[in-house]
Design a protein around this motif. Structure first.
Motif, PDB file in Angstrom:
ATOM      1  N   ALA A  92       0.776  -1.241   0.009  1.00  0.00           N
ATOM      2  CA  ALA A  92       0.007   0.107   0.026  1.00  0.00           C
ATOM      3  C   ALA A  92       0.853   1.134   0.042  1.00  0.00           C
ATOM      4  CB  ALA A  92      -0.892   0.145   1.007  1.00  0.00           C
ATOM      5  N   THR A  93       0.318   2.460  -0.473  1.00  0.00           N
ATOM      6  CA  THR A  93       1.020   3.500  -0.470  1.00  0.00           C
ATOM      7  C   THR A  93       0.373   4.594   0.564  1.00  0.00           C
ATOM      8  OG1 THR A  93       1.838   3.192  -2.671  1.00  0.00           O
ATOM      9  CG2 THR A  93       1.826   5.591  -2.007  1.00  0.00           C
ATOM     10  N   ARG A  94       1.067   5.311   1.310  1.00  0.00           N
ATOM     11  CA  ARG A  94       0.509   6.359   1.931  1.00  0.00           C
ATOM     12  C   ARG A  94       0.999   7.575   1.822  1.00  0.00           C
ATOM     13  NH1 ARG A  94      -3.189   6.682   6.508  1.00  0.00           N
ATOM     14  NH2 ARG A  94      -2.812   8.462   7.893  1.00  0.00           N
ATOM     15  N   THR A  95       0.229   8.361   1.339  1.00  0.00           N
ATOM     16  CA  THR A  95       0.499   9.741   0.461  1.00  0.00           C
ATOM     17  C   THR A  95       1.225  10.560   1.499  1.00  0.00           C
ATOM     18  OG1 THR A  95      -1.528  10.626   0.704  1.00  0.00           O
ATOM     19  CG2 THR A  95      -0.934   9.749  -1.352  1.00  0.00           C
ATOM     20  N   THR A  96       0.711  10.737   2.971  1.00  0.00           N
ATOM     21  CA  THR A  96       1.258  11.696   3.975  1.00  0.00           C
ATOM     22  C   THR A  96       1.533  10.504   5.350  1.00  0.00           C
ATOM     23  OG1 THR A  96       0.081  13.454   2.911  1.00  0.00           O
ATOM     24  CG2 THR A  96       0.936  13.727   5.144  1.00  0.00           C
ATOM     25  N   VAL A  97       2.727  10.377   5.650  1.00  0.00           N
ATOM     26  CA  VAL A  97       2.875   9.863   6.825  1.00  0.00           C
ATOM     27  C   VAL A  97       2.533  10.638   8.155  1.00  0.00           C
ATOM     28  CG1 VAL A  97       4.572   8.590   8.287  1.00  0.00           C
ATOM     29  CG2 VAL A  97       4.423   8.097   5.939  1.00  0.00           C
ATOM     30  N   THR A  98       1.785  10.389   8.879  1.00  0.00           N
ATOM     31  CA  THR A  98       1.578  11.125  10.077  1.00  0.00           C
ATOM     32  C   THR A  98       2.447  10.545  11.312  1.00  0.00           C
ATOM     33  OG1 THR A  98      -0.386   9.644  10.668  1.00  0.00           O
ATOM     34  CG2 THR A  98      -0.890  11.774   9.292  1.00  0.00           C
ATOM     35  N   LYS A  99       2.904   9.483  11.500  1.00  0.00           N
ATOM     36  CA  LYS A  99       3.589   8.991  12.525  1.00  0.00           C
ATOM     37  C   LYS A  99       5.232   8.581  12.085  1.00  0.00           C
ATOM     38  CE  LYS A  99       0.053   6.991  15.365  1.00  0.00           C
ATOM     39  NZ  LYS A  99      -0.049   5.509  16.011  1.00  0.00           N
ATOM     40  N   PRO A 100       5.941   9.604  12.240  1.00  0.00           N
ATOM     41  CA  PRO A 100       7.456   9.355  11.760  1.00  0.00           C
ATOM     42  C   PRO A 100       8.206   8.352  12.745  1.00  0.00           C
ATOM     43  CG  PRO A 100       7.503  11.325  13.195  1.00  0.00           C
ATOM     44  CD  PRO A 100       5.984  10.794  13.063  1.00  0.00           C
ATOM     45  N   PHE A 101       9.010   7.413  12.224  1.00  0.00           N
ATOM     46  CA  PHE A 101       9.717   6.360  12.817  1.00  0.00           C
ATOM     47  C   PHE A 101      11.103   5.979  12.092  1.00  0.00           C
ATOM     48  CE2 PHE A 101       6.837   4.301   9.573  1.00  0.00           C
ATOM     49  CZ  PHE A 101       7.723   3.168   9.142  1.00  0.00           C
ATOM     50  N   GLU A 102      12.002   5.106  12.970  1.00  0.00           N
ATOM     51  CA  GLU A 102      13.063   4.740  12.398  1.00  0.00           C
ATOM     52  C   GLU A 102      13.241   3.218  12.879  1.00  0.00           C
ATOM     53  OE1 GLU A 102      16.284   6.328  14.708  1.00  0.00           O
ATOM     54  OE2 GLU A 102      15.875   8.308  14.065  1.00  0.00           O
ATOM     55  N   ILE A 103      13.928   2.556  11.749  1.00  0.00           N
ATOM     56  CA  ILE A 103      13.919   1.127  11.916  1.00  0.00           C
ATOM     57  C   ILE A 103      15.497   0.935  11.475  1.00  0.00           C
ATOM     58  CG2 ILE A 103      11.736   0.192  11.893  1.00  0.00           C
ATOM     59  CD1 ILE A 103      12.156  -0.418   8.731  1.00  0.00           C
ATOM     60  N   THR A 104      16.367   0.047  11.832  1.00  0.00           N
ATOM     61  CA  THR A 104      17.670  -0.438  11.774  1.00  0.00           C
ATOM     62  C   THR A 104      17.736  -1.613  11.218  1.00  0.00           C
ATOM     63  OG1 THR A 104      18.278   0.903  13.711  1.00  0.00           O
ATOM     64  CG2 THR A 104      19.912  -0.527  12.833  1.00  0.00           C
ATOM     65  N   ASN A 105      18.645  -1.627  10.187  1.00  0.00           N
ATOM     66  CA  ASN A 105      19.091  -2.871   9.550  1.00  0.00           C
ATOM     67  C   ASN A 105      20.269  -3.299   8.925  1.00  0.00           C
ATOM     68  OD1 ASN A 105      18.129  -5.491   8.421  1.00  0.00           O
ATOM     69  ND2 ASN A 105      18.210  -4.588   6.335  1.00  0.00           N
TER      70      ASN A 105
END
Length: 278
Positions: A92-105
């Motif tokens: 799915a595509t979200r045009t505007t993310v409202t909750k910023p987040f970080e993930i590490t890989n």
């Protein structure tokens, strides 16, 4: 850590090594379910771990159909071996993310910023293998105890303008990438359970099963819960159809100070399958 093909090969060996005379049953069908998938990830703006809901926050489909297949081998009257597989792949595509987040890989921290456009591709496959022992039988009842393993594969793809920085670096990232793919597999979670069938008539059978497990070691928590209740109709001694309500939840949590890929996967809804014994 073994990939999906290696695990499938191991499951095949379990069945091919069986030398007992017995019978097989293959069951195929699908779930028509409501799905709830959550990710615990670091929020760089609030400086805390927060929950990202893939359905409400990233627009992944909530109601969907899942394929299902199970193979079971019965031998020595009271014993059986079983393996099953279920899968859920969504994008799915979200045009505007409202909750910023970080993930590490792999030593790189990817930052999804508030207001950005994000395409999410989440693929989850779950396999189960185990042993059943029928410890109680009567004219109407058949009750088995179950013991086995669950394995979950997860592939998370993020596509958009992602910030990227080396893990542990505090300053705001200045490098940007267009996509990131995080592949993970849970360690196999052992489980125990019970399965029961009650014959209403020669053709109609009420069936139910439940399996549970919880494990906590250092910074790793893992659990699963599965419950199913329904009815089966026997067209012949070999061919049957079953309808049931199934609830399935599995979670594996990896905690750290600044990153976390803690996934909870839950679905529930009606299930319809066809089975054939040979």
């Amino acid at each position: 850590m073994m990939n999906k093909s290696h695990w499938m090969a191991c499951f095949a060996v379990v069945f091919s090594c069986s030398s007992f005379a017995g019978e097989w049953e293959i069951e195929v069908g699908g779930f028509f379910s409501r799905t709830d998938t959550k990710l615990n990830a670091y929020d760089p703006y609030l400086d805390k771990i927060r929950t990202i809901d893939f359905e409400s926050d990233l627009d992944l489909k909530e109601f969907t159909a899942l394929p299902y297949v199970e193979l079971e081998y019965y031998f020595n009257q009271k014993h059986s071996l079983y393996a099953d597989w279920r899968s859920l792949h969504r994008e799915a595509t979200r045009t505007t993310v409202t909750k910023p987040f970080e993930i590490t890989n792999d030593g790189v921290t990817y930052v999804v910023q508030a207001g950005s456009k994000l395409t999410t591709d989440l693929d989850i496959d779950i396999a189960r293998v185990g042993y059943g022992y029928q410890f109680y039988t009567s004219e109407k009842w058949a009750v088995d105890v179950l013991a086995g393993l669950h394995v979950m594969w997860l592939s998370l793809g993020l596509e958009g303008k992602l910030g990227a920085k080396a893990s542990g670096v505090d300053e705001f990232p200045v490098m940007f990438v267009d996509d990131a793919v995080i592949n993970d597999v849970t360690a196999p979670l052992p489980d125990i359970g019970i399965r029961a069938e009650y014959a209403l008539t020669p053709d109609w059978i009420i069936k139910s099963h439940a399996q549970v497990f919880y494990l906590s070691v250092d910074d790793i928590d893992g659990y699963l819960l599965e419950m199913d209740i329904g009815a089966k109709y026997l067209f012949t001694d070999q061919f049957s159809m079953a309808g049931s309500f199934n609830y399935y939840e599995v979670g594996v949590d990896y905690e750290s100070d600044r990153s976390s890929l803690d996934v909870t996967y839950r679905f529930y809804g009606p299930m319809l399958t066809l089975a054939y014994q040979f």
